[in-house]
Design a protein around this motif. Structure first.
Motif, PDB file in Angstrom:
ATOM      1  N   GLY A 170       0.638  10.904 -37.412  1.00 36.91           N
ATOM      2  CA  GLY A 170      -0.781  10.764 -37.131  1.00 36.91           C
ATOM      3  C   GLY A 170      -1.122   9.584 -36.241  1.00 36.91           C
ATOM      4  N   THR A 171      -0.121   8.838 -35.784  1.00 34.39           N
ATOM      5  CA  THR A 171      -0.358   7.706 -34.890  1.00 34.39           C
ATOM      6  C   THR A 171      -0.928   8.215 -33.573  1.00 34.39           C
ATOM      7  OG1 THR A 171       1.510   6.513 -35.858  1.00 34.39           O
ATOM      8  CG2 THR A 171       0.730   5.757 -33.721  1.00 34.39           C
ATOM      9  N   LEU A 172      -1.969   7.542 -33.085  1.00 34.17           N
ATOM     10  CA  LEU A 172      -2.565   7.913 -31.800  1.00 34.17           C
ATOM     11  C   LEU A 172      -1.768   7.287 -30.666  1.00 34.17           C
ATOM     12  CD1 LEU A 172      -6.355   7.361 -32.520  1.00 34.17           C
ATOM     13  CD2 LEU A 172      -5.158   9.530 -32.357  1.00 34.17           C
ATOM     14  N   ILE A 173      -1.471   8.083 -29.645  1.00 34.87           N
ATOM     15  CA  ILE A 173      -0.785   7.619 -28.440  1.00 34.87           C
ATOM     16  C   ILE A 173      -1.672   7.936 -27.248  1.00 34.87           C
ATOM     17  CG2 ILE A 173       1.260   7.893 -26.968  1.00 34.87           C
ATOM     18  CD1 ILE A 173       2.028   6.759 -29.628  1.00 34.87           C
ATOM     19  N   HIS A 174      -1.789   6.982 -26.333  1.00 32.87           N
ATOM     20  CA  HIS A 174      -2.538   7.213 -25.094  1.00 32.87           C
ATOM     21  C   HIS A 174      -1.619   6.882 -23.931  1.00 32.87           C
ATOM     22  CE1 HIS A 174      -5.920   7.502 -22.347  1.00 32.87           C
ATOM     23  NE2 HIS A 174      -5.440   6.408 -21.770  1.00 32.87           N
TER      24      HIS A 174
ATOM     25  N   ILE B 250      -2.023   3.236 -30.508  1.00 35.26           N
ATOM     26  CA  ILE B 250      -3.376   2.757 -30.766  1.00 35.26           C
ATOM     27  C   ILE B 250      -3.568   2.381 -32.232  1.00 35.26           C
ATOM     28  CG2 ILE B 250      -5.826   3.338 -30.597  1.00 35.26           C
ATOM     29  CD1 ILE B 250      -4.280   3.243 -27.917  1.00 35.26           C
ATOM     30  N   ASP B 251      -4.053   1.157 -32.447  1.00 37.57           N
ATOM     31  CA  ASP B 251      -4.487   0.692 -33.764  1.00 37.57           C
ATOM     32  C   ASP B 251      -5.983   0.980 -33.830  1.00 37.57           C
ATOM     33  OD1 ASP B 251      -5.151  -0.635 -36.088  1.00 37.57           O
ATOM     34  OD2 ASP B 251      -4.551  -2.610 -35.374  1.00 37.57           O
ATOM     35  N   PRO B 252      -6.419   1.897 -34.714  1.00 37.20           N
ATOM     36  CA  PRO B 252      -7.827   2.322 -34.722  1.00 37.20           C
ATOM     37  C   PRO B 252      -8.770   1.284 -35.316  1.00 37.20           C
ATOM     38  CG  PRO B 252      -6.655   3.409 -36.476  1.00 37.20           C
ATOM     39  CD  PRO B 252      -5.636   2.592 -35.730  1.00 37.20           C
ATOM     40  N   ARG B 253      -9.044   0.243 -34.557  1.00 35.49           N
ATOM     41  CA  ARG B 253     -10.013  -0.781 -34.981  1.00 35.49           C
ATOM     42  C   ARG B 253     -10.789  -1.237 -33.752  1.00 35.49           C
ATOM     43  NH1 ARG B 253      -8.374  -5.727 -33.327  1.00 35.49           N
ATOM     44  NH2 ARG B 253      -6.168  -6.007 -32.899  1.00 35.49           N
ATOM     45  N   ARG B 254     -11.874  -1.930 -33.982  1.00 36.77           N
ATOM     46  CA  ARG B 254     -12.709  -2.436 -32.887  1.00 36.77           C
ATOM     47  C   ARG B 254     -11.975  -3.597 -32.206  1.00 36.77           C
ATOM     48  NH1 ARG B 254     -18.248  -1.726 -31.596  1.00 36.77           N
ATOM     49  NH2 ARG B 254     -18.994  -3.451 -30.336  1.00 36.77           N
ATOM     50  N   PRO B 255     -11.969  -3.621 -30.868  1.00 35.47           N
ATOM     51  CA  PRO B 255     -11.238  -4.678 -30.153  1.00 35.47           C
ATOM     52  C   PRO B 255     -11.927  -6.035 -30.215  1.00 35.47           C
ATOM     53  CG  PRO B 255     -12.400  -3.286 -28.606  1.00 35.47           C
ATOM     54  CD  PRO B 255     -12.581  -2.663 -29.952  1.00 35.47           C
ATOM     55  N   ARG B 256     -11.113  -7.080 -30.029  1.00 37.57           N
ATOM     56  CA  ARG B 256     -11.610  -8.446 -29.870  1.00 37.57           C
ATOM     57  C   ARG B 256     -11.369  -8.846 -28.419  1.00 37.57           C
ATOM     58  NH1 ARG B 256      -9.096  -9.026 -35.231  1.00 37.57           N
ATOM     59  NH2 ARG B 256      -7.156  -9.523 -34.172  1.00 37.57           N
ATOM     60  N   ARG B 257     -12.045  -9.879 -27.982  1.00 40.37           N
ATOM     61  CA  ARG B 257     -11.925 -10.344 -26.589  1.00 40.37           C
ATOM     62  C   ARG B 257     -10.462 -10.551 -26.215  1.00 40.37           C
ATOM     63  NH1 ARG B 257     -16.565 -14.705 -25.230  1.00 40.37           N
ATOM     64  NH2 ARG B 257     -16.144 -14.031 -23.122  1.00 40.37           N
ATOM     65  N   GLY B 258     -10.098 -10.046 -25.036  1.00 38.81           N
ATOM     66  CA  GLY B 258      -8.744 -10.230 -24.513  1.00 38.81           C
ATOM     67  C   GLY B 258      -7.748  -9.159 -24.905  1.00 38.81           C
ATOM     68  N   GLU B 259      -8.136  -8.242 -25.785  1.00 36.78           N
ATOM     69  CA  GLU B 259      -7.224  -7.182 -26.214  1.00 36.78           C
ATOM     70  C   GLU B 259      -7.371  -5.947 -25.324  1.00 36.78           C
ATOM     71  OE1 GLU B 259      -6.544  -7.797 -30.912  1.00 36.78           O
ATOM     72  OE2 GLU B 259      -8.425  -6.842 -30.376  1.00 36.78           O
ATOM     73  N   VAL B 260      -6.274  -5.177 -25.207  1.00 38.20           N
ATOM     74  CA  VAL B 260      -6.307  -3.917 -24.465  1.00 38.20           C
ATOM     75  C   VAL B 260      -6.998  -2.889 -25.354  1.00 38.20           C
ATOM     76  CG1 VAL B 260      -4.963  -2.087 -23.386  1.00 38.20           C
ATOM     77  CG2 VAL B 260      -4.204  -4.471 -23.186  1.00 38.20           C
ATOM     78  N   ALA B 261      -8.159  -2.419 -24.899  1.00 35.18           N
ATOM     79  CA  ALA B 261      -8.984  -1.508 -25.690  1.00 35.18           C
ATOM     80  C   ALA B 261      -8.991  -0.110 -25.079  1.00 35.18           C
ATOM     81  CB  ALA B 261     -10.411  -2.030 -25.764  1.00 35.18           C
TER      82      ALA B 261
ATOM     83  N   ILE C 287      -9.177  -4.374 -20.575  1.00 38.12           N
ATOM     84  CA  ILE C 287      -9.206  -5.584 -21.391  1.00 38.12           C
ATOM     85  C   ILE C 287     -10.646  -5.798 -21.856  1.00 38.12           C
ATOM     86  CG2 ILE C 287      -8.687  -8.054 -21.462  1.00 38.12           C
ATOM     87  CD1 ILE C 287      -6.290  -6.127 -20.851  1.00 38.12           C
ATOM     88  N   PHE C 288     -10.835  -5.802 -23.167  1.00 36.16           N
ATOM     89  CA  PHE C 288     -12.176  -5.953 -23.736  1.00 36.16           C
ATOM     90  C   PHE C 288     -12.653  -7.388 -23.551  1.00 36.16           C
ATOM     91  CE2 PHE C 288     -15.103  -6.866 -27.218  1.00 36.16           C
ATOM     92  CZ  PHE C 288     -16.028  -5.862 -27.025  1.00 36.16           C
ATOM     93  N   ASP C 289     -13.905  -7.529 -23.146  1.00 33.16           N
ATOM     94  CA  ASP C 289     -14.487  -8.855 -22.952  1.00 33.16           C
ATOM     95  C   ASP C 289     -15.999  -8.753 -23.086  1.00 33.16           C
ATOM     96  OD1 ASP C 289     -14.600 -11.561 -22.465  1.00 33.16           O
ATOM     97  OD2 ASP C 289     -13.848 -11.450 -20.410  1.00 33.16           O
ATOM     98  N   LEU C 290     -16.654  -9.887 -23.028  1.00 26.66           N
ATOM     99  CA  LEU C 290     -18.116  -9.946 -23.039  1.00 26.66           C
ATOM    100  C   LEU C 290     -18.574 -10.642 -21.768  1.00 26.66           C
ATOM    101  CD1 LEU C 290     -18.766 -11.081 -26.712  1.00 26.66           C
ATOM    102  CD2 LEU C 290     -18.996  -8.788 -25.775  1.00 26.66           C
ATOM    103  N   GLU C 291     -19.623 -10.111 -21.167  1.00 30.71           N
ATOM    104  CA  GLU C 291     -20.209 -10.728 -19.987  1.00 30.71           C
ATOM    105  C   GLU C 291     -21.721 -10.671 -20.135  1.00 30.71           C
ATOM    106  OE1 GLU C 291     -20.350  -9.716 -15.317  1.00 30.71           O
ATOM    107  OE2 GLU C 291     -18.349  -9.872 -16.196  1.00 30.71           O
TER     108      GLU C 291
ATOM    109  N   THR D 138     -20.944   3.685 -26.588  1.00 32.45           N
ATOM    110  CA  THR D 138     -19.490   3.713 -26.434  1.00 32.45           C
ATOM    111  C   THR D 138     -18.815   3.869 -27.793  1.00 32.45           C
ATOM    112  OG1 THR D 138     -19.560   2.343 -24.457  1.00 32.45           O
ATOM    113  CG2 THR D 138     -17.496   2.366 -25.679  1.00 32.45           C
ATOM    114  N   VAL D 139     -17.797   4.726 -27.847  1.00 35.41           N
ATOM    115  CA  VAL D 139     -16.994   4.915 -29.057  1.00 35.41           C
ATOM    116  C   VAL D 139     -15.700   4.144 -28.879  1.00 35.41           C
ATOM    117  CG1 VAL D 139     -15.776   6.598 -30.475  1.00 35.41           C
ATOM    118  CG2 VAL D 139     -17.998   7.186 -29.484  1.00 35.41           C
ATOM    119  N   TYR D 140     -15.420   3.226 -29.792  1.00 41.30           N
ATOM    120  CA  TYR D 140     -14.194   2.428 -29.727  1.00 41.30           C
ATOM    121  C   TYR D 140     -13.077   3.182 -30.434  1.00 41.30           C
ATOM    122  CZ  TYR D 140     -17.215  -1.218 -28.021  1.00 41.30           C
ATOM    123  OH  TYR D 140     -18.110  -1.937 -27.270  1.00 41.30           O
ATOM    124  N   VAL D 141     -12.110   3.675 -29.658  1.00 38.96           N
ATOM    125  CA  VAL D 141     -10.980   4.425 -30.211  1.00 38.96           C
ATOM    126  C   VAL D 141     -10.025   3.476 -30.908  1.00 38.96           C
ATOM    127  CG1 VAL D 141      -9.026   5.923 -29.647  1.00 38.96           C
ATOM    128  CG2 VAL D 141     -11.208   6.201 -28.453  1.00 38.96           C
ATOM    129  N   GLY D 142      -9.750   2.330 -30.270  1.00 40.74           N
ATOM    130  CA  GLY D 142      -8.864   1.362 -30.891  1.00 40.74           C
ATOM    131  C   GLY D 142      -8.300   0.375 -29.892  1.00 40.74           C
TER     132      GLY D 142
END
Length: 92
Positions: free
Chosen positions: A5-9, A29-40, A52-56, A75-79
């Protein structure tokens, strides 16, 4: 998708080549909401997008080698890419 059941992209574009992830790389894919600097991995506008997830200016964005994309509120956050398997040199 693996049997457990692991998600692969699989990356299809060269958006993260500077991060060592050329087209054809597989992301687990780890199914959680990303933090800044992570590959989302997100779904936005009917498409799956990776960056790369970030805030602007207080808004969520994805950054890649091709620029910055603002993420709309629906937006739907897949992981988050928990592990990456880049393609081997010389392989398509």
């Amino acid at each position: 998708m693996p049997e457990d059941g692991t998600l692969i992209h699989r990356l299809v574009g060269g958006h993260l080549t500077s991060r060592g992830l050329p087209p054809g790389s597989d992301l687990m894919i780890d199914p959680r909401r990303p933090r800044r600097g992570e590959v989302a991995v997100v779904r936005s506008g009917g498409r799956t997008r990776v960056g790369i997830f970030d805030l602007e200016r207080g808004r969520a964005v994805l950054r890649s080698d091709r620029g910055t994309r603002w993420l709309p509120p629906d937006t739907v956050y897949v992981g988050v890419a928990a592990l990456a398997a880049p393609t081997l040199d010389g392989m398509p």
